[in-house]
Design an enzyme around this catalytic site. Structure first.
Site, PDB file in Angstrom:
ATOM      1  N   ARG A 103      29.993  91.908 104.819  1.00  0.00           N
ATOM      2  CA  ARG A 103      29.484  93.264 105.178  1.00  0.00           C
ATOM      3  C   ARG A 103      28.841  93.483 106.694  1.00  0.00           C
ATOM      4  O   ARG A 103      28.421  92.364 107.147  1.00  0.00           O
ATOM      5  CB  ARG A 103      28.261  93.467 104.125  1.00  0.00           C
ATOM      6  CG  ARG A 103      28.790  94.033 102.916  1.00  0.00           C
ATOM      7  CD  ARG A 103      27.513  94.629 102.162  1.00  0.00           C
ATOM      8  NE  ARG A 103      26.499  93.537 101.494  1.00  0.00           N
ATOM      9  CZ  ARG A 103      25.164  94.006 101.085  1.00  0.00           C
ATOM     10  NH1 ARG A 103      25.077  95.237 101.377  1.00  0.00           N
ATOM     11  NH2 ARG A 103      24.511  93.381 100.544  1.00  0.00           N
ATOM     12  N   THR A 140      34.067  85.245  97.523  1.00  0.00           N
ATOM     13  CA  THR A 140      34.428  86.662  98.119  1.00  0.00           C
ATOM     14  C   THR A 140      33.913  87.737  97.275  1.00  0.00           C
ATOM     15  O   THR A 140      34.103  87.887  96.133  1.00  0.00           O
ATOM     16  CB  THR A 140      36.019  86.730  98.118  1.00  0.00           C
ATOM     17  OG1 THR A 140      36.519  85.470  98.710  1.00  0.00           O
ATOM     18  CG2 THR A 140      36.359  87.823  99.054  1.00  0.00           C
ATOM     19  N   ASP A 172      21.950  83.814  94.192  1.00  0.00           N
ATOM     20  CA  ASP A 172      20.931  84.632  93.590  1.00  0.00           C
ATOM     21  C   ASP A 172      19.638  83.983  92.911  1.00  0.00           C
ATOM     22  O   ASP A 172      18.635  84.117  93.033  1.00  0.00           O
ATOM     23  CB  ASP A 172      21.436  85.625  92.467  1.00  0.00           C
ATOM     24  CG  ASP A 172      22.429  86.638  93.208  1.00  0.00           C
ATOM     25  OD1 ASP A 172      22.231  87.091  94.244  1.00  0.00           O
ATOM     26  OD2 ASP A 172      23.670  86.658  92.637  1.00  0.00           O
ATOM     27  N   HIS A 199      26.733  90.425  90.859  1.00  0.00           N
ATOM     28  CA  HIS A 199      26.274  89.941  91.990  1.00  0.00           C
ATOM     29  C   HIS A 199      26.551  91.176  92.849  1.00  0.00           C
ATOM     30  O   HIS A 199      27.211  91.312  93.853  1.00  0.00           O
ATOM     31  CB  HIS A 199      27.143  88.498  92.670  1.00  0.00           C
ATOM     32  CG  HIS A 199      26.854  88.451  94.002  1.00  0.00           C
ATOM     33  ND1 HIS A 199      25.278  87.720  94.189  1.00  0.00           N
ATOM     34  CD2 HIS A 199      27.290  88.466  95.321  1.00  0.00           C
ATOM     35  CE1 HIS A 199      25.224  87.341  95.679  1.00  0.00           C
ATOM     36  NE2 HIS A 199      26.179  87.972  96.054  1.00  0.00           N
TER      37      HIS A 199
HETATM   38  N1  LIG Z   1      29.015  85.256  96.227  1.00  0.00           N
HETATM   39  C1  LIG Z   1      28.096  85.314  97.261  1.00  0.00           C
HETATM   40  O1  LIG Z   1      26.897  85.229  96.809  1.00  0.00           O
HETATM   41  C2  LIG Z   1      28.393  85.625  98.555  1.00  0.00           C
HETATM   42  C3  LIG Z   1      29.632  86.005  99.097  1.00  0.00           C
HETATM   43  N2  LIG Z   1      29.887  86.406 100.390  1.00  0.00           N
HETATM   44  C4  LIG Z   1      31.047  86.739 100.782  1.00  0.00           C
HETATM   45  O2  LIG Z   1      31.837  85.845 101.309  1.00  0.00           O
HETATM   46  C5  LIG Z   1      33.097  86.305 102.117  1.00  0.00           C
HETATM   47  C6  LIG Z   1      33.062  85.442 103.228  1.00  0.00           C
HETATM   48  O3  LIG Z   1      31.994  85.637 104.068  1.00  0.00           O
HETATM   49  P1  LIG Z   1      31.813  85.028 105.663  1.00  0.00           P
HETATM   50  O4  LIG Z   1      32.365  83.423 105.418  1.00  0.00           O
HETATM   51  O5  LIG Z   1      30.547  85.345 106.173  1.00  0.00           O
HETATM   52  O6  LIG Z   1      33.091  85.779 106.389  1.00  0.00           O
HETATM   53  P2  LIG Z   1      33.818  85.348 107.737  1.00  0.00           P
HETATM   54  O7  LIG Z   1      34.510  86.318 108.433  1.00  0.00           O
HETATM   55  O8  LIG Z   1      32.678  84.671 108.701  1.00  0.00           O
HETATM   56  O9  LIG Z   1      34.855  84.194 107.133  1.00  0.00           O
HETATM   57  C7  LIG Z   1      35.945  84.729 106.202  1.00  0.00           C
HETATM   58  C8  LIG Z   1      37.014  83.557 106.690  1.00  0.00           C
HETATM   59  O10 LIG Z   1      37.940  84.238 105.629  1.00  0.00           O
HETATM   60  C9  LIG Z   1      39.207  83.914 106.444  1.00  0.00           C
HETATM   61  N3  LIG Z   1      40.387  84.697 105.891  1.00  0.00           N
HETATM   62  C10 LIG Z   1      40.537  86.121 105.711  1.00  0.00           C
HETATM   63  N4  LIG Z   1      41.807  86.202 105.137  1.00  0.00           N
HETATM   64  C11 LIG Z   1      42.076  85.134 104.573  1.00  0.00           C
HETATM   65  C12 LIG Z   1      43.324  84.836 103.874  1.00  0.00           C
HETATM   66  N5  LIG Z   1      44.205  85.514 103.296  1.00  0.00           N
HETATM   67  N6  LIG Z   1      43.445  83.435 103.267  1.00  0.00           N
HETATM   68  C13 LIG Z   1      42.369  82.571 103.738  1.00  0.00           C
HETATM   69  N7  LIG Z   1      41.396  82.876 104.502  1.00  0.00           N
HETATM   70  C14 LIG Z   1      41.401  84.015 105.086  1.00  0.00           C
HETATM   71  C15 LIG Z   1      39.213  84.322 107.764  1.00  0.00           C
HETATM   72  O11 LIG Z   1      40.001  83.886 108.766  1.00  0.00           O
HETATM   73  C16 LIG Z   1      37.599  83.587 108.075  1.00  0.00           C
HETATM   74  O12 LIG Z   1      37.842  82.482 108.727  1.00  0.00           O
HETATM   75  C17 LIG Z   1      32.561  87.835 102.232  1.00  0.00           C
HETATM   76  O13 LIG Z   1      33.400  88.454 101.397  1.00  0.00           O
HETATM   77  C18 LIG Z   1      31.300  87.692 101.887  1.00  0.00           C
HETATM   78  O14 LIG Z   1      31.030  89.141 101.407  1.00  0.00           O
HETATM   79  C19 LIG Z   1      28.786  86.167 101.071  1.00  0.00           C
HETATM   80  C20 LIG Z   1      27.797  85.513 100.986  1.00  0.00           C
HETATM   81  C21 LIG Z   1      27.168  85.487  99.707  1.00  0.00           C
HETATM   82  O1  LIG Z   2      25.096  90.684 100.920  1.00  0.00           O
HETATM   83  C1  LIG Z   2      26.307  90.267 101.179  1.00  0.00           C
HETATM   84  O2  LIG Z   2      27.054  91.035 101.536  1.00  0.00           O
HETATM   85  C2  LIG Z   2      26.572  88.947 101.092  1.00  0.00           C
HETATM   86  C3  LIG Z   2      26.040  88.566  99.661  1.00  0.00           C
HETATM   87  O3  LIG Z   2      26.941  88.727  98.644  1.00  0.00           O
HETATM   88  C4  LIG Z   2      24.840  87.984  99.547  1.00  0.00           C
HETATM   89  O4  LIG Z   2      24.330  87.512 100.675  1.00  0.00           O
HETATM   90  O5  LIG Z   2      24.312  87.805  98.484  1.00  0.00           O
END
Ligand SMILES: NC(=O)C1=CN([C@@H]2O[C@H](COP(=O)(O)OP(=O)(O)OC[C@H]3O[C@@H](n4cnc5c(N)ncnc54)[C@H](O)[C@@H]3O)[C@@H](O)[C@H]2O)C=CC1
Ligand SMILES: O=C([O-])CC(=O)C(=O)O
Length: 335
Positions: A103, A140, A172, A199
């Site tokens: 985000r 994701t 969380d 989430h």
């Molecule tokens: N479940 C949770 O508690 C949390 C979830 N997230 C989510 O995690 C995800 C990743 O966040 P970040 O690492 O900060 O993003 P980022 O943009 O730093 O990293 C994402 C990576 O995914 C790669 N990517 C894109 N398309 C791809 C594909 N088709 N196959 C493989 N790799 C691909 C990109 O090249 C990049 O290296 C986001 O959707 C974010 O919202 C983030 C924090 C907490």
């Molecule tokens: O807030 C976001 O977009 C990333 C996430 O899921 C978290 O930090 O819990």
């Protein structure tokens, strides 16, 4: 909880022996990203990870070369681009997916759906083909929808096992433990707060009434703490001011989650970790609750437990939102 496991790991990793079923292949899809890199680092220092497979569409040769110099047992391999995806995931015991866009301020997690839904669909298709027994942890966003997408794709491939697909909600709990410990002047390692639901926003339901140790707050403070836990992701998004969302705390939480899966696979008893999974404990088809983990993934869903009146209200508010998010995921996968 994880810190108690990671710190000895750092010391013992070099002396690790493979004499028991202690050797697992873990694949990270999205390994070059903000979460992917520190998560891969934490997995590299986990002695249960003997093969660490790093997949992304960019930069994996560099990330893999860098991590491969660390003096721990896990062999690191980088796989770059879709033509190498199947090899990256082949026969993985655990696949953790932080691939996809994060985000920016002003966005909701649902705003990520259009980009991330297709990414998770394609990764789940590949997993069905080459790692049908893998335990899959999806980071994701929007998790409430991406988990149903992965499950539908696995169903379509005839490879679905509801005990093996997880939406990672550990962050969380990590946050709730930290915030409550701060509020009460406790050591966070002694604090355990169940957080259930989904989430995003109102679907995140902290069960402060069931805190260990038992804590109580005046009503206004309880409400403020609950809202802070629900909106903690947004707190980080705002502070990063356009540079993304939580990465380091998520890497920690993802490594804690992966370690719990591995301890279960290894046959350790009493491994409990929450996750967003196929569920029949509420009216929502997917729901996060504490799970007992074992050699085949979920051994037992530990359910909701007793909720206070306030927590019952939170649950009531969460269900329609969860149902809407789940439907969006299922509809996408069936398109
Ligand atoms: N479940 C949770 O508690 C949390 C979830 N997230 C989510 O995690 C995800 C990743 O966040 P970040 O690492 O900060 O993003 P980022 O943009 O730093 O990293 C994402 C990576 O995914 C790669 N990517 C894109 N398309 C791809 C594909 N088709 N196959 C493989 N790799 C691909 C990109 O090249 C990049 O290296 C986001 O959707 C974010 O919202 C983030 C924090 C907490
Ligand atoms: O807030 C976001 O977009 C990333 C996430 O899921 C978290 O930090 O819990």
């Amino acid at each position: 909880m994880f810190s108690r496991l990671v710190r000895p790991t750092l010391v013992s990793a070099r002396n690790f022996s493979t004499s028991k079923q202690n050797n697992f292949k873990v694949a990270v899809a999205g390994a070059s990203g903000g979460i992917g890199q520190p998560l891969s680092l934490l997995l590299k220092i986990n002695p249960l990870v003997t093969e660490l497979s790093l997949y992304d569409i960019v930069h994996t040769p560099g990330v893999a070369a860098d991590l491969s110099h660390i003096e721990t047992v896990g062999k690191v391999k980088g796989y770059n681009g879709p033509e190498n995806l199947l090899e990256a995931l082949r026969n993985a015991d655990v696949i953790i997916i932080p691939a996809g866009v994060p985000r920016k301020p002003g966005m909701t997690r649902d705003d990520l759906f259009n980009t991330n839904a297709g990414i998770v669909r394609d990764l789940a298709k590949a997993a069905a083909e080459v790692a049908p027994k893998a335990l899959i942890g999806i980071i994701t966003n929007p998790v409430n929808s991406t988990v149903p997408i992965a499950c539908e794709v696995l169903k379509q491939a005839g490879k679905f096992d509801p005990k093996r697909v997880f939406g990672v909600t550990s962050l969380d709990i990590v946050r709730a433990n930290t915030f409550i410990a701060d509020g009460k002047g406790l050591n966070p390692k002694d604090v355990s707060i169940p957080v259930i639901g989904g989430h995003s926003g109102v679907t995140i339901i902290p069960l402060i009434s069931r805190a260990t140790p038992s804590v109580s707050f005046p009503e206004d403070q309880l409400k403020a703490l609950t809202t802070r836990i629900q909106e903690a992701g947004t707190e980080v998004v705002k502070a990063k001011a356009g540079a993304g969302s939580a990465t380091l705390s998520m890497a920690y939480a993802g490594a804690r989650f992966a370690n719990s899966l591995l301890r279960g696979l290894k046959g350790e008893s009493n491994v409990i970790e929450p996750a967003y999974v196929v569920s029949d404990v509420t009216e929502s088809e997917y729901f996060s609750t504490p799970l007992l983990l074992g050699k085949n993934g979920i051994e037992k869903n530990l359910g909701l437990g007793k909720l206070s009146d306030y927590e019952q209200q939170l649950l009531k508010a969460a269900i329609p939102e969860l149902k809407k998010n789940i439907k969006a995921g299922v509809d996408f996968a069936k398109k």
